[in-house]
Design a protein around this motif. Sequence first.
Motif, PDB file in Angstrom:
ATOM      1  N   VAL A  68       0.843  -1.202   0.000  1.00  0.00           N
ATOM      2  CA  VAL A  68       0.000   0.000   0.000  1.00  0.00           C
ATOM      3  C   VAL A  68       0.874   1.246   0.000  1.00  0.00           C
ATOM      4  O   VAL A  68       0.648   2.191  -0.771  1.00  0.00           O
ATOM      5  CB  VAL A  68      -0.943   0.000   1.220  1.00  0.00           C
ATOM      6  CG1 VAL A  68      -1.677   1.339   1.320  1.00  0.00           C
ATOM      7  CG2 VAL A  68      -1.946  -1.142   1.122  1.00  0.00           C
ATOM      8  N   LEU A  71       2.341   2.125  -3.335  1.00  0.00           N
ATOM      9  CA  LEU A  71       1.418   2.740  -4.288  1.00  0.00           C
ATOM     10  C   LEU A  71       1.146   4.207  -3.968  1.00  0.00           C
ATOM     11  O   LEU A  71       0.735   4.969  -4.843  1.00  0.00           O
ATOM     12  CB  LEU A  71       0.090   1.976  -4.311  1.00  0.00           C
ATOM     13  CG  LEU A  71       0.101   0.544  -4.840  1.00  0.00           C
ATOM     14  CD1 LEU A  71      -1.311  -0.023  -4.807  1.00  0.00           C
ATOM     15  CD2 LEU A  71       0.661   0.483  -6.250  1.00  0.00           C
ATOM     16  N   LEU A 128      -6.197   2.126   1.899  1.00  0.00           N
ATOM     17  CA  LEU A 128      -5.960   2.144   0.459  1.00  0.00           C
ATOM     18  C   LEU A 128      -7.098   2.838  -0.272  1.00  0.00           C
ATOM     19  O   LEU A 128      -6.873   3.631  -1.198  1.00  0.00           O
ATOM     20  CB  LEU A 128      -5.788   0.719  -0.062  1.00  0.00           C
ATOM     21  CG  LEU A 128      -5.605   0.582  -1.579  1.00  0.00           C
ATOM     22  CD1 LEU A 128      -4.381   1.356  -2.057  1.00  0.00           C
ATOM     23  CD2 LEU A 128      -5.509  -0.883  -1.983  1.00  0.00           C
ATOM     24  N   ARG A 132      -6.844   6.172  -2.533  1.00  0.00           N
ATOM     25  CA  ARG A 132      -7.297   6.165  -3.934  1.00  0.00           C
ATOM     26  C   ARG A 132      -8.329   7.272  -4.166  1.00  0.00           C
ATOM     27  O   ARG A 132      -8.281   7.976  -5.182  1.00  0.00           O
ATOM     28  CB  ARG A 132      -7.889   4.793  -4.255  1.00  0.00           C
ATOM     29  CG  ARG A 132      -8.175   4.540  -5.719  1.00  0.00           C
ATOM     30  CD  ARG A 132      -8.584   3.100  -5.923  1.00  0.00           C
ATOM     31  NE  ARG A 132      -9.856   2.814  -5.299  1.00  0.00           N
ATOM     32  CZ  ARG A 132     -11.040   2.927  -5.906  1.00  0.00           C
ATOM     33  NH1 ARG A 132     -11.094   3.330  -7.168  1.00  0.00           N
ATOM     34  NH2 ARG A 132     -12.156   2.636  -5.271  1.00  0.00           N
ATOM     35  N   LEU A 137      -2.414   8.275  -4.669  1.00  0.00           N
ATOM     36  CA  LEU A 137      -1.621   7.206  -5.274  1.00  0.00           C
ATOM     37  C   LEU A 137      -0.695   7.782  -6.334  1.00  0.00           C
ATOM     38  O   LEU A 137      -0.947   8.835  -6.920  1.00  0.00           O
ATOM     39  CB  LEU A 137      -2.534   6.154  -5.911  1.00  0.00           C
ATOM     40  CG  LEU A 137      -3.517   5.449  -4.971  1.00  0.00           C
ATOM     41  CD1 LEU A 137      -4.279   4.377  -5.721  1.00  0.00           C
ATOM     42  CD2 LEU A 137      -2.810   4.868  -3.760  1.00  0.00           C
ATOM     43  N   PRO A 143      -4.084  -0.121  -8.740  1.00  0.00           N
ATOM     44  CA  PRO A 143      -4.212  -0.790  -7.437  1.00  0.00           C
ATOM     45  C   PRO A 143      -5.161  -1.980  -7.438  1.00  0.00           C
ATOM     46  O   PRO A 143      -5.450  -2.535  -6.378  1.00  0.00           O
ATOM     47  CB  PRO A 143      -4.771   0.327  -6.550  1.00  0.00           C
ATOM     48  CG  PRO A 143      -5.634   1.119  -7.482  1.00  0.00           C
ATOM     49  CD  PRO A 143      -4.947   1.063  -8.833  1.00  0.00           C
ATOM     50  N   ARG A 147      -6.154  -4.284  -4.269  1.00  0.00           N
ATOM     51  CA  ARG A 147      -7.512  -4.151  -3.737  1.00  0.00           C
ATOM     52  C   ARG A 147      -8.195  -5.513  -3.643  1.00  0.00           C
ATOM     53  O   ARG A 147      -8.841  -5.823  -2.631  1.00  0.00           O
ATOM     54  CB  ARG A 147      -8.339  -3.215  -4.615  1.00  0.00           C
ATOM     55  CG  ARG A 147      -7.891  -1.765  -4.606  1.00  0.00           C
ATOM     56  CD  ARG A 147      -8.790  -0.922  -5.499  1.00  0.00           C
ATOM     57  NE  ARG A 147     -10.117  -0.776  -4.903  1.00  0.00           N
ATOM     58  CZ  ARG A 147     -11.219  -0.605  -5.604  1.00  0.00           C
ATOM     59  NH1 ARG A 147     -11.175  -0.605  -6.936  1.00  0.00           N
ATOM     60  NH2 ARG A 147     -12.380  -0.454  -5.002  1.00  0.00           N
TER      61      ARG A 147
END
Length: 203
Positions: A68, A71, A128, A132, A137, A143, A147
């Motif tokens: 995570v 990203l 996350l 997003r 990100l 992702p 996810r």
Amino acid sequence: MFTKNRIEALSDGVFAITMTLLVLDLKVPDATAPYLLGAAIRHGGHAWFSFLVTFCIASIFWTLQHRVFDLMERVNHATLVPTFVFLFFIAILPFTTHILGAYIRAPLAFTLYFLNQLAIAVALTVKLELARTHGHLRPGVDPTDLRVRLFTTCAAMACGTIAARFLPLQWIWLPLSVLAIVSRRLRAIRAAHVKASTAPPAA
């Protein structure tokens, strides 16, 4: 200023301390006679089981969290909150691991254990999703795979919690095993689809 590197360092420290504390339940009574050492170690087999399971799951969560972070381009207060919630439930792992090892025949012990793991998975998933949604990100990253992995982990821990509440203890691992097999198969199908879609056209 909350930088991503400082949050990563804090998270690594919490994981290091938590995973080290897990070993404190692995002991034999000091007064154990030498010829009874083997029996004393076998008597603590439940503690070894809970330690090994938790250490493996914690390793998976550590890996997922760093994926995570990889990203993410930056952090803010919106993503800090689920990060600290995530670390809070990580810090509780030694307690629920001890409960599982000491009361391995009690359904409540499994329920508490999987609830702890579910809370960890949900907090990381929320982190996350917030990153997003807020556009934190890195540009160009996809992702989707992560996810899917996180939502699958949430589903697995939820299944464990429900199974511990309603199924006999010997059947607890069955829904988790089925979900793990299905998840692995779905990821393999997606990987094959992505590979086929990015392959150059045949001449």
